[in-house]
Design a protein around this motif. Structure first.
Motif, short mmCIF file in Angstrom:
data_model
loop_
_atom_site.label_atom_id
_atom_site.label_comp_id
_atom_site.label_asym_id
_atom_site.label_seq_id
_atom_site.Cartn_x
_atom_site.Cartn_y
_atom_site.Cartn_z
N SER A 101 4.18 8.07 8.97
CA SER A 101 4.05 8.37 10.40
C SER A 101 3.57 9.80 10.62
O SER A 101 2.66 10.04 11.40
CB SER A 101 5.40 8.15 11.09
OG SER A 101 5.32 8.54 12.44
N ALA A 102 4.18 10.74 9.91
CA ALA A 102 3.79 12.15 10.06
C ALA A 102 2.34 12.38 9.63
O ALA A 102 1.63 13.18 10.24
CB ALA A 102 4.73 13.03 9.24
N ALA A 103 1.90 11.67 8.61
CA ALA A 103 0.54 11.86 8.10
C ALA A 103 -0.52 11.16 8.93
O ALA A 103 -1.68 11.60 8.95
CB ALA A 103 0.47 11.36 6.65
N THR A 104 -0.15 10.09 9.62
CA THR A 104 -1.15 9.28 10.33
C THR A 104 -1.09 9.37 11.85
O THR A 104 -2.05 8.99 12.52
CB THR A 104 -0.99 7.79 9.96
OG1 THR A 104 0.30 7.33 10.38
CG2 THR A 104 -1.18 7.57 8.47
N GLY A 105 0.05 9.81 12.38
CA GLY A 105 0.21 9.81 13.82
C GLY A 105 0.62 8.46 14.39
O GLY A 105 0.72 8.29 15.60
N ALA A 131 0.84 -1.21 0.00
CA ALA A 131 0.00 0.00 0.00
C ALA A 131 0.87 1.26 0.00
O ALA A 131 0.58 2.22 -0.71
CB ALA A 131 -0.94 0.00 1.21
N ARG A 132 1.94 1.24 0.79
CA ARG A 132 2.83 2.40 0.84
C ARG A 132 3.52 2.61 -0.50
O ARG A 132 3.59 3.72 -1.02
CB ARG A 132 3.87 2.24 1.96
CG ARG A 132 4.80 3.44 2.10
CD ARG A 132 5.62 3.39 3.37
NE ARG A 132 6.39 2.19 3.53
CZ ARG A 132 7.60 1.98 2.98
NH1 ARG A 132 8.15 2.92 2.22
NH2 ARG A 132 8.24 0.86 3.20
N ALA A 174 3.85 5.42 -5.79
CA ALA A 174 3.82 5.38 -7.25
C ALA A 174 2.69 6.26 -7.79
O ALA A 174 2.88 7.00 -8.76
CB ALA A 174 3.66 3.94 -7.74
N ASP A 175 1.53 6.20 -7.14
CA ASP A 175 0.39 7.02 -7.57
C ASP A 175 0.69 8.51 -7.44
O ASP A 175 0.27 9.31 -8.26
CB ASP A 175 -0.87 6.69 -6.76
CG ASP A 175 -1.45 5.33 -7.08
OD1 ASP A 175 -1.05 4.72 -8.11
OD2 ASP A 175 -2.28 4.84 -6.29
N GLU A 176 1.40 8.87 -6.38
CA GLU A 176 1.71 10.28 -6.14
C GLU A 176 2.98 10.74 -6.84
O GLU A 176 3.28 11.93 -6.88
CB GLU A 176 1.82 10.53 -4.63
CG GLU A 176 0.49 10.35 -3.92
CD GLU A 176 0.58 10.57 -2.42
OE1 GLU A 176 1.68 10.82 -1.89
OE2 GLU A 176 -0.48 10.49 -1.78
N LEU A 196 7.68 7.57 -0.74
CA LEU A 196 6.88 7.72 0.47
C LEU A 196 7.53 6.84 1.55
O LEU A 196 7.44 5.62 1.50
CB LEU A 196 5.44 7.29 0.22
CG LEU A 196 4.43 7.50 1.33
CD1 LEU A 196 4.27 8.98 1.64
CD2 LEU A 196 3.07 6.91 0.95
N THR A 197 8.19 7.47 2.48
CA THR A 197 8.90 6.73 3.52
C THR A 197 7.97 6.40 4.68
O THR A 197 6.88 6.98 4.82
CB THR A 197 10.09 7.55 4.06
OG1 THR A 197 9.56 8.71 4.73
CG2 THR A 197 11.04 7.96 2.95
#
Length: 125
Positions: free
Chosen positions: A32-36, A14-15, A20-22, A26-27
């Protein structure tokens, strides 16, 4: 039975798919920063070293836009129920809008839709 390796494989995929989509890397730190969810928790889950909390699994499934059932291995297809039922983009947008409004607004919308259907039925008769 819960299989930690299935979740690990799906989290990593998924990551990488989202990256790839973006069109950029994506590390785990980005996730972590986006989800908490801590980077260590993500790394351990992707490596199948530990299980994952329900809160973390939910946050990651939301971030990756994949159903939680798929993430934990209950289904084999990464498609949400809404995608299964929606026949086109307009229906998908309606379902998304429905989920984002308050219960009060849903009640008002139900009444409006019921009245519209009755009016259409009486015009057809």
């Amino acid at each position: 039975m819960y299989n930690r390796q299935i979740m690990a494989d799906r989290l990593r995929k998924a990551r990488l798919d989202k990256a790839a989509d973006e069109g950029h890397k994506l590390t785990q730190e980005d996730v972590s920063a986006a989800t908490g969810v801590s980077r260590a928790h993500i790394a351990n889950a992707e490596g199948a070293r530990t299980g994952i909390s329900l809160d973390a699994a939910h946050a990651l499934s939301e971030f990756y836009e994949i159903p939680l059932d798929y993430l934990v291995g209950k289904t084999s297809v990464p498609v949400s129920v809404a995608d299964d039922f929606a026949k086109n983009d307009d229906e998908r947008r309606l379902l998304d809008a429905w989920r984002s409004i308050s219960e009060e607004d849903r009640g008002a919308l139900k009444i409006a839709l019921r009245n519209a259907v009755r009016a259409q039925d009486s015009n057809a008769a």
